[in-house]
Design a protein around this motif. Structure first.
Motif, PDB file in Angstrom:
ATOM      1  N   GLY A   1       0.825  -1.202   0.000  1.00  0.00           N
ATOM      2  CA  GLY A   1       0.000   0.000   0.000  1.00  0.00           C
ATOM      3  C   GLY A   1       0.855   1.247   0.000  1.00  0.00           C
ATOM      4  O   GLY A   1       1.991   1.240   0.472  1.00  0.00           O
ATOM      5  N   GLY A   2       0.286   2.317  -0.550  1.00  0.00           N
ATOM      6  CA  GLY A   2       0.994   3.594  -0.583  1.00  0.00           C
ATOM      7  C   GLY A   2       0.126   4.719  -0.068  1.00  0.00           C
ATOM      8  O   GLY A   2      -0.949   4.488   0.501  1.00  0.00           O
ATOM      9  N   ARG A   3       0.587   5.919  -0.303  1.00  0.00           N
ATOM     10  CA  ARG A   3      -0.082   7.102   0.218  1.00  0.00           C
ATOM     11  C   ARG A   3      -1.526   7.224  -0.278  1.00  0.00           C
ATOM     12  O   ARG A   3      -2.357   7.846   0.364  1.00  0.00           O
ATOM     13  CB  ARG A   3       0.724   8.349  -0.170  1.00  0.00           C
ATOM     14  CG  ARG A   3       0.270   9.609   0.487  1.00  0.00           C
ATOM     15  CD  ARG A   3       1.404  10.547   0.833  1.00  0.00           C
ATOM     16  NE  ARG A   3       2.370  10.693  -0.259  1.00  0.00           N
ATOM     17  CZ  ARG A   3       3.579  11.232  -0.093  1.00  0.00           C
ATOM     18  NH1 ARG A   3       3.950  11.663   1.088  1.00  0.00           N
ATOM     19  NH2 ARG A   3       4.394  11.331  -1.104  1.00  0.00           N
TER      20      ARG A   3
ATOM     21  N   GLY B   1       3.329  -5.227   2.092  1.00  0.00           N
ATOM     22  CA  GLY B   1       4.447  -4.308   1.890  1.00  0.00           C
ATOM     23  C   GLY B   1       3.958  -2.873   1.878  1.00  0.00           C
ATOM     24  O   GLY B   1       2.770  -2.601   2.053  1.00  0.00           O
ATOM     25  N   ALA B   2       4.899  -1.951   1.660  1.00  0.00           N
ATOM     26  CA  ALA B   2       4.550  -0.528   1.716  1.00  0.00           C
ATOM     27  C   ALA B   2       5.524   0.298   0.904  1.00  0.00           C
ATOM     28  O   ALA B   2       6.650  -0.115   0.650  1.00  0.00           O
ATOM     29  CB  ALA B   2       4.577  -0.049   3.161  1.00  0.00           C
ATOM     30  N   SER B   3       5.062   1.476   0.494  1.00  0.00           N
ATOM     31  CA  SER B   3       5.970   2.445  -0.108  1.00  0.00           C
ATOM     32  C   SER B   3       6.667   3.207   1.017  1.00  0.00           C
ATOM     33  O   SER B   3       6.217   3.188   2.160  1.00  0.00           O
ATOM     34  CB  SER B   3       5.199   3.442  -0.972  1.00  0.00           C
ATOM     35  OG  SER B   3       4.469   4.321  -0.125  1.00  0.00           O
ATOM     36  N   ARG B   4       7.737   3.881   0.684  1.00  0.00           N
ATOM     37  CA  ARG B   4       8.448   4.615   1.723  1.00  0.00           C
ATOM     38  C   ARG B   4       7.612   5.766   2.264  1.00  0.00           C
ATOM     39  O   ARG B   4       7.722   6.126   3.434  1.00  0.00           O
ATOM     40  CB  ARG B   4       9.778   5.148   1.194  1.00  0.00           C
ATOM     41  CG  ARG B   4      10.548   5.844   2.301  1.00  0.00           C
ATOM     42  CD  ARG B   4      11.974   6.112   1.915  1.00  0.00           C
ATOM     43  NE  ARG B   4      12.221   7.537   1.834  1.00  0.00           N
ATOM     44  CZ  ARG B   4      13.406   8.049   1.579  1.00  0.00           C
ATOM     45  NH1 ARG B   4      14.440   7.263   1.342  1.00  0.00           N
ATOM     46  NH2 ARG B   4      13.572   9.333   1.522  1.00  0.00           N
ATOM     47  N   ALA B   5       6.760   6.330   1.407  1.00  0.00           N
ATOM     48  CA  ALA B   5       5.973   7.480   1.846  1.00  0.00           C
ATOM     49  C   ALA B   5       5.179   7.154   3.105  1.00  0.00           C
ATOM     50  O   ALA B   5       5.116   7.962   4.036  1.00  0.00           O
ATOM     51  CB  ALA B   5       5.040   7.929   0.722  1.00  0.00           C
TER      52      ALA B   5
ATOM     53  N   GLY C   1       4.870   7.092   9.214  1.00  0.00           N
ATOM     54  CA  GLY C   1       4.642   6.377  10.455  1.00  0.00           C
ATOM     55  C   GLY C   1       3.413   5.472  10.438  1.00  0.00           C
ATOM     56  O   GLY C   1       3.002   4.973  11.477  1.00  0.00           O
ATOM     57  N   TRP C   2       2.822   5.232   9.249  1.00  0.00           N
ATOM     58  CA  TRP C   2       1.633   4.366   9.186  1.00  0.00           C
ATOM     59  C   TRP C   2       2.006   2.917   9.446  1.00  0.00           C
ATOM     60  O   TRP C   2       1.238   2.164  10.014  1.00  0.00           O
ATOM     61  CB  TRP C   2       0.945   4.452   7.816  1.00  0.00           C
ATOM     62  CG  TRP C   2       0.428   5.788   7.433  1.00  0.00           C
ATOM     63  CD1 TRP C   2       0.499   6.943   8.179  1.00  0.00           C
ATOM     64  CD2 TRP C   2      -0.244   6.131   6.224  1.00  0.00           C
ATOM     65  NE1 TRP C   2      -0.084   7.976   7.498  1.00  0.00           N
ATOM     66  CE2 TRP C   2      -0.547   7.505   6.290  1.00  0.00           C
ATOM     67  CE3 TRP C   2      -0.602   5.403   5.090  1.00  0.00           C
ATOM     68  CZ2 TRP C   2      -1.202   8.177   5.261  1.00  0.00           C
ATOM     69  CZ3 TRP C   2      -1.252   6.069   4.066  1.00  0.00           C
ATOM     70  CH2 TRP C   2      -1.556   7.441   4.154  1.00  0.00           C
ATOM     71  N   VAL C   3       3.164   2.507   8.929  1.00  0.00           N
ATOM     72  CA  VAL C   3       3.605   1.116   9.086  1.00  0.00           C
ATOM     73  C   VAL C   3       5.097   1.099   9.391  1.00  0.00           C
ATOM     74  O   VAL C   3       5.817   2.026   9.028  1.00  0.00           O
ATOM     75  CB  VAL C   3       3.359   0.270   7.800  1.00  0.00           C
ATOM     76  CG1 VAL C   3       1.900  -0.022   7.615  1.00  0.00           C
ATOM     77  CG2 VAL C   3       3.922   0.952   6.577  1.00  0.00           C
ATOM     78  N   PRO C   4       5.566   0.010  10.052  1.00  0.00           N
ATOM     79  CA  PRO C   4       6.989  -0.056  10.384  1.00  0.00           C
ATOM     80  C   PRO C   4       7.857  -0.203   9.131  1.00  0.00           C
ATOM     81  O   PRO C   4       7.407  -0.715   8.102  1.00  0.00           O
ATOM     82  CB  PRO C   4       7.111  -1.304  11.256  1.00  0.00           C
ATOM     83  CG  PRO C   4       5.732  -1.718  11.606  1.00  0.00           C
ATOM     84  CD  PRO C   4       4.806  -1.116  10.598  1.00  0.00           C
ATOM     85  N   TYR C   5       9.096   0.209   9.279  1.00  0.00           N
ATOM     86  CA  TYR C   5      10.056   0.185   8.182  1.00  0.00           C
ATOM     87  C   TYR C   5      10.224  -1.206   7.570  1.00  0.00           C
ATOM     88  O   TYR C   5      10.489  -1.331   6.370  1.00  0.00           O
ATOM     89  CB  TYR C   5      11.404   0.707   8.675  1.00  0.00           C
ATOM     90  CG  TYR C   5      12.495   0.545   7.672  1.00  0.00           C
ATOM     91  CD1 TYR C   5      12.593   1.404   6.585  1.00  0.00           C
ATOM     92  CD2 TYR C   5      13.400  -0.495   7.770  1.00  0.00           C
ATOM     93  CE1 TYR C   5      13.566   1.239   5.630  1.00  0.00           C
ATOM     94  CE2 TYR C   5      14.382  -0.666   6.831  1.00  0.00           C
ATOM     95  CZ  TYR C   5      14.463   0.198   5.755  1.00  0.00           C
ATOM     96  OH  TYR C   5      15.430   0.009   4.823  1.00  0.00           O
TER      97      TYR C   5
END
Ligand SMILES: Cc1cc2nc3c(=O)[nH]c(=O)nc-3n(C[C@H](O)[C@H](O)[C@H](O)COP(=O)(O)OP(=O)(O)OC[C@H]3O[C@@H](n4cnc5c(N)ncnc54)[C@H](O)[C@@H]3O)c2cc1C
Ligand SMILES: Nc1ncnc2c1ncn2[C@@H]1O[C@H](COP(=O)(O)O)[C@@H](O)[C@H]1O
Lengths: 321, 259
Positions: A208-210, A233-237, A242-246
């Protein structure tokens, strides 16, 4: 090529997948492959490292809580400067691998090639491949100076295959006195609770992303991932927000994933994200902007709202049972 | 406490990047700006200095053509002064040469704490800071997601594969920060005006006592052989969701045999 050393990192259950990938690559390039390992339990690594082709393990030993960068680089440098130099050292593009590479480079006064995704031999020298401009182009490079060449290699650049060798011989290679450089010490470790397959090993990754609009909506990504027996997984944005951990981040500074199916929900497809997932076999993208760059790599692109498409998808999968 | 923040000045990432066809290195001839990655480092340096009495932040940068645009941004954010190393002989420097130059410049600021970014936006070798630490004989903590210091030791939450580690190091030390550790402030009008009169020391290789033959293109010990187009991923079917988007994805997943 006579001899290549591989910096062997261990996780909870033996050598990391990237370590095994590096050993496999080294085997195809050199007649002798040796590993450098550290930690209190190197003896137990001798068997798996040997199985993937290492004949020796240089054991730096227990670091007593010190961050590995300084002591491990110091142990390797001591051997090299003492006259026992390999042709090349392959290091994993991991937190500690990069630290060791930087220190080793300065200690040996040798440059280091980073972000390597391919390695081959040409005219007796190693030629590297590096993705540039978001992986749209590939640059090849090589060292022009005296070895050993230092190469920092990204995950998933090679496929790990066992060679069936017996346990590697363990040779003590202590760090010596690192002086002030070894001053950084780990006081405590925090692990996030993990469930389901690991991000970099899962057959399906849903990121997911912004475009999700807020931290709460990430639950949709997690639910979909779990229905598909995959990882989220996630985008860096959204990691930065702070929505999800690194540990969920996919991309240049995050993980490299190559699942069977990668689903990008509300992700624009910035070059730094693409380099981490472009190698996926199939890519599905959901984005409300028809012009989003993610569509240029998608096998199936849905121009739509994640808040409509994801719930409907989750519902449809639940119906199937 | 003397805090040094490393600042790379880079071509605007929003403008399309290109390789110089003759050297196959990034074309840096245009106007340069403060690397966004380093804006987090500058902010962190300012906050840490603000918490320890008698502290000051010095910006250190190596850039071509006497470029100061990015430095001025950092000064406008609140740094006290800047050191810029600029020398024609530095064009084409590899990471280690860059680190040697930065280390020599940073030394002049007698640092207690050096802050850099985990990786730069345009070069992203991610090795320059640790090389600098080694050259300065300092411990380093990379991938910091939180940093506190009392002027004697630094405590860092360092990202790991599984979560994070609490890491502690005596000063002087070098720390690299990730984006998102802090929210970089926007320079105020007052800050921008004040930055104009803040000292910027511009140094050449001769000033630092570095042999030009050892750095830049002359000292580079790696070469780019070629740059080729990567195998293009043919883009597939792009459809506008008319309420059937989810069903299309289900059909695709079935075809791929993941459900
Ligand atoms: C040195 C460096 C390293 C980096 N490393 C990484 C990395 O490892 N990984 C990474 O991901 N990024 C990385 N980045 C950041 C990268 O450049 C982008 O900023 C980031 O990937 C953007 O994340 P995003 O796509 O979630 O957000 P955005 O770019 O803001 O995109 C959001 C997208 O969502 C869409 N959208 C909005 N609302 C909806 C809706 N309701 N339904 C559907 N779609 C919607 C929008 O059209 C848009 O395309 C790095 C950057 C730098 C400088
Ligand atoms: N030319 C430079 N001037 C100042 N700082 C730099 C320079 N090059 C690299 N750095 C620092 O090192 C970090 C990592 O850079 P890199 O190793 O290129 O990924 C950057 O974000 C800066 O903090």
């Amino acid at each position: 090529m006579d001899r290549i050393w591989v910096l062997a990192e261990a996780g909870e259950s033996g050598p990391t997948p990237l370590t095994l990938e590096l050993l496999t690559a080294a085997r195809s390039l050199a007649s002798t492959v040796e590993a450098v390992a550290w930690g209190g339990d190197t003896a137990s690594l001798a068997a798996p490292l040997g199985e993937y082709g290492a004949t020796k393990v240089y054991d730096v030993g227990d670091l007593g809580g010190s961050l590995p960068g300084a002591p491990v680089a110091s142990a390797v440098a001591a051997r090299v400067l003492g006259g026992d130099a390999p042709d090349a050292v392959l290091l994993p593009a991991s937190y500690d691998g990069r630290d060791v590479a930087g220190r080793l480079s300065a200690k040996l006064d040798r440059p280091v090639l980073t972000n390597v995704t391919g390695l081959r031999e040409a005219d007796g020298a190693l030629v590297t491949e590096h993705p540039v401009f978001g992986g749209t182009q590939i640059a090849s490079a090589r060292f022009t100076a005296e070895g050993p060449g230092l190469f920092v290699i990204r995950a998933k650049s090679f496929t790990a295959e066992p060679a069936g060798g017996g346990p590697a011989e363990v040779v003590s290679a202590p760090a010596g006195d690192t002086g002030a450089t070894g001053g950084a010490v780990i006081r405590d470790r925090h692990a996030e609770a993990a469930s389901g397959p690991k991000l970099d090993e899962a057959a399906v990754v849903v990121s997911g992303g912004r475009g999700l609009g807020g931290a709460d909506a990430y639950a949709l990504v997690e639910e979909l991932a779990s229905l598909l027996h995959g990882a989220a997984g996630a985008s860096r944005a959204i990691v930065d927000a702070g929505w999800v951990p690194y540990s969920h981040q996919v991309g240049q500074t995050g993980k490299t994933v190559k699942p069977t199916v990668y689903v990008a929900a509300g992700i624009s497809g910035a070059t730094q994200h693409l380099v981490g997932m472009k190698g996926s076999k199939n890519i599905v993208a959901i984005n409300k902007d028809q012009e989003a760059p993610i569509f240029s790599v998608a096998d199936l692109g849905i121009v739509g709202d994640v808040h409509k498409v994801l719930p409907a998808l989750i519902e449809a999968l639940k119906q199937r049972g | 406490m003397n805090v040094v923040a490393c600042v790379k000045q880079i071509p605007d990432p929003a403008a399309p990047a290109s390789l110089d066809p003759s050297t196959r290195t990034l074309d840096r001839s245009g106007k340069l700006i403060l690397d966004d990655s380093d804006s987090y480092g500058v902010e962190m340096a300012l906050q840490l200095a603000g918490n320890v009495e008698g502290s000051e932040v010095t910006i250190v940068s190596m850039a071509p053509g006497g470029e100061t645009a990015g430095l001025r941004t950092a000064l406008a954010m609140g740094a006290a002064r800047a050191i810029l190393v600029s020398d024609d002989a530095l064009a084409g420097s590899d990471a280690l040469s860059t680190a040697k130059v930065l280390a020599a410049a940073i030394k002049r600021a007698e640092p207690d704490l050096v802050i850099a970014a985990t990786e730069s936006t345009d070069g992203y070798t991610g090795t320059v800071p640790v090389q600098v630490a080694e050259l300065l004989g300092m411990p380093s903590v990379t991938f910091a997601k939180s940093v506190v210091t009392d002027g004697a030791t630094v405590k860092v939450e360092r990202q790991t594969e599984a979560g994070y580690d609490d890491v502690e190091s005596p000063l002087p030390a070098l720390v690299t920060v990730t984006a998102g550790v802090v929210e970089p402030r926007y320079p105020s009008f007052k800050g921008i005006m004040a930055a104009k009169s803040k000292p910027v020391e511009v140094l050449t290789l001769a000033d630092l006592g570095i042999d030009p033959a050892q750095v830049g293109a002359a000292g580079a010990r790696q070469e780019i052989l070629d740059v080729k187009d990567a195998e293009a991923r043919g883009s597939g079917e792009i459809v506008v969701d008319e309420g059937d988007g989810a069903q299309r994805i289900v059909a695709f997943l079935e075809q791929m045999k993941v459900i």
